[in-house]
Each structure stands twice: as structure tokens, then as C-alpha cells.
Write a protein that holds these residues in place. Structure first.
Motif, PDB file in Angstrom:
ATOM      1  N   VAL A   1       0.836  -1.265   0.112  1.00  0.00           N
ATOM      2  CA  VAL A   1       0.057  -0.019  -0.055  1.00  0.00           C
ATOM      3  C   VAL A   1       0.998   1.171   0.019  1.00  0.00           C
ATOM      4  O   VAL A   1       0.652   2.299  -0.466  1.00  0.00           O
ATOM      5  CB  VAL A   1      -0.973  -0.087   1.145  1.00  0.00           C
ATOM      6  CG1 VAL A   1      -1.923   1.354   1.169  1.00  0.00           C
ATOM      7  CG2 VAL A   1      -1.855  -1.197   1.246  1.00  0.00           C
ATOM      8  N   THR A   2       2.128   1.193   0.588  1.00  0.00           N
ATOM      9  CA  THR A   2       3.002   2.323   0.676  1.00  0.00           C
ATOM     10  C   THR A   2       4.234   1.560   0.338  1.00  0.00           C
ATOM     11  O   THR A   2       4.431   0.240  -0.144  1.00  0.00           O
ATOM     12  CB  THR A   2       3.305   2.653   2.030  1.00  0.00           C
ATOM     13  OG1 THR A   2       3.491   1.768   3.136  1.00  0.00           O
ATOM     14  CG2 THR A   2       1.843   3.569   2.591  1.00  0.00           C
ATOM     15  N   THR A   3       5.267   2.476   0.106  1.00  0.00           N
ATOM     16  CA  THR A   3       6.580   2.005  -0.201  1.00  0.00           C
ATOM     17  C   THR A   3       7.629   1.983   0.995  1.00  0.00           C
ATOM     18  O   THR A   3       7.782   3.125   1.553  1.00  0.00           O
ATOM     19  CB  THR A   3       7.227   2.897  -1.398  1.00  0.00           C
ATOM     20  OG1 THR A   3       6.310   2.868  -2.511  1.00  0.00           O
ATOM     21  CG2 THR A   3       8.581   2.392  -1.720  1.00  0.00           C
ATOM     22  N   HIS A   4       8.279   0.929   0.947  1.00  0.00           N
ATOM     23  CA  HIS A   4       9.221   0.735   1.993  1.00  0.00           C
ATOM     24  C   HIS A   4      10.566   0.524   1.582  1.00  0.00           C
ATOM     25  O   HIS A   4      10.789  -0.255   0.613  1.00  0.00           O
ATOM     26  CB  HIS A   4       8.747   0.049   2.994  1.00  0.00           C
ATOM     27  CG  HIS A   4       7.657  -0.071   3.966  1.00  0.00           C
ATOM     28  ND1 HIS A   4       7.480   0.857   5.006  1.00  0.00           N
ATOM     29  CD2 HIS A   4       6.420  -0.543   3.592  1.00  0.00           C
ATOM     30  CE1 HIS A   4       6.262   0.883   5.203  1.00  0.00           C
ATOM     31  NE2 HIS A   4       5.617   0.304   4.590  1.00  0.00           N
ATOM     32  N   ASP A   5      11.598   1.422   1.981  1.00  0.00           N
ATOM     33  CA  ASP A   5      12.866   1.148   1.411  1.00  0.00           C
ATOM     34  C   ASP A   5      13.716   0.457   2.626  1.00  0.00           C
ATOM     35  O   ASP A   5      13.787   0.719   3.699  1.00  0.00           O
ATOM     36  CB  ASP A   5      13.723   2.330   1.011  1.00  0.00           C
ATOM     37  CG  ASP A   5      13.291   2.791  -0.323  1.00  0.00           C
ATOM     38  OD1 ASP A   5      12.934   4.076  -0.425  1.00  0.00           O
ATOM     39  OD2 ASP A   5      13.271   1.942  -1.099  1.00  0.00           O
ATOM     40  N   TYR A   6      14.430  -0.702   2.109  1.00  0.00           N
ATOM     41  CA  TYR A   6      15.080  -1.368   3.286  1.00  0.00           C
ATOM     42  C   TYR A   6      16.765  -1.148   2.762  1.00  0.00           C
ATOM     43  O   TYR A   6      17.139  -1.708   1.870  1.00  0.00           O
ATOM     44  CB  TYR A   6      14.922  -2.776   3.423  1.00  0.00           C
ATOM     45  CG  TYR A   6      13.538  -3.021   4.070  1.00  0.00           C
ATOM     46  CD1 TYR A   6      12.512  -2.937   3.056  1.00  0.00           C
ATOM     47  CD2 TYR A   6      13.261  -3.209   5.253  1.00  0.00           C
ATOM     48  CE1 TYR A   6      11.199  -3.340   3.482  1.00  0.00           C
ATOM     49  CE2 TYR A   6      12.069  -3.137   5.775  1.00  0.00           C
ATOM     50  CZ  TYR A   6      10.717  -3.253   4.749  1.00  0.00           C
ATOM     51  OH  TYR A   6       9.347  -3.244   5.192  1.00  0.00           O
ATOM     52  N   ASP A   7      17.647  -0.920   3.779  1.00  0.00           N
ATOM     53  CA  ASP A   7      18.968  -0.524   3.201  1.00  0.00           C
ATOM     54  C   ASP A   7      19.819  -1.213   4.492  1.00  0.00           C
ATOM     55  O   ASP A   7      19.808  -1.047   5.713  1.00  0.00           O
ATOM     56  CB  ASP A   7      19.342   0.665   3.093  1.00  0.00           C
ATOM     57  CG  ASP A   7      19.166   1.291   1.698  1.00  0.00           C
ATOM     58  OD1 ASP A   7      18.175   2.005   1.498  1.00  0.00           O
ATOM     59  OD2 ASP A   7      20.079   0.905   0.764  1.00  0.00           O
TER      60      ASP A   7
END
Length: 122
Positions: free
Chosen positions: A104-110
Motif C-alpha cells: 500500500v506504501t513504499t518501504h526502502d530497506y538498506d
């Protein structure tokens, strides 16, 4: 817990070669884009090369034709083969694992490794 462990750095003469490795644990390695960054003293961290989950690669202009990034999904490891090294390649090299998850949303994982020193003598 995601962990990235780099190895393969060291001291090499100008024109020499090194291969860096980045072993990843605690994550589904194959879905992550993998990247190598470097940071020289007094300078900002910069992208050296990255490789997408589908194998597409991208290089900084300064290393094109000299460095090759690759990945082995069976070994959960990314590599950076560095040839024709120059003194200006001297830096701490960091491995990065990146995932953008779109729901539903955008998540960035680093996730980052601890870094490995590469020193090229003239």
C-alpha cells in the motif's frame, strides 16, 4: 537480523587487482539489489557499482571498464572484481543490500557492511 560481511581488501600496487566479497546472512539475498560504495578520507561516500536482483549492472564512470560487479545467489555473496587499480581508488569500500518493497506504501530497506580498506600505492 541481516548481516553483511566484506572481505578481500588490502594493499596493492598501482595496476594491480583485488576482488572484494560481501557475504549476506539473515535475508533473502536474491531479491536484494547489491551495491558497492566507497569513501575516501575527507570525501563523501559514493556509489561504485550495483547489481539488481535481475542481474542488471550499473557503474560509476570512474570505474567503467576496470571493475566488475557480480553476484552468486547460491552463495548469498556479491563480488567486486577490481582491475587496473589506481591510487585514486584508495578508500574504504562498503557493501550495501537494498530492497524497495511496494505494498500500500513504499518501504526502502538498506543494510550495510562494516567496510574494508583498499589502498593502492603508486
Amino acid at each position: 537480523q541481516v548481516q553483511l560481511v566484506e572481505s578481500g581488501g588490502g594493499l596493492v600496487q598501482s595496476g594491480g587487482s583485488l576482488r572484494l566479497s560481501c557475504a549476506v546472512s539473515g535475508a533473502m539475498f536474491s531479491v536484494y539489489a547489491m551495491g558497492w560504495y566507497r569513501q575516501a578520507p575527507g570525501k563523501q561516500r559514493e556509489l561504485v557499482a550495483n547489481i539488481a536482483s535481475n542481474g542488471k549492472t550499473n557503474y560509476a564512470d570512474s570505474v567503467k571498464g576496470r571493475f566488475t560487479i557480480s553476484r552468486d545467489n547460491n552463495k548469498n555473496t556479491a563480488y567486486l572484481q577490481m582491475n587496473s587499480l589506481k591510487p585514486e581508488d584508495t578508500a574504504v569500500y562498503y557493501c550495501n543490500a537494498h530492497l524497495t518493497l511496494v505494498t500500500v506504501t513504499t518501504h526502502d530497506y538498506d543494510y550495510w557492511g562494516q567496510g574494508t580498506q583498499v589502498t593502492v600505492s603508486s
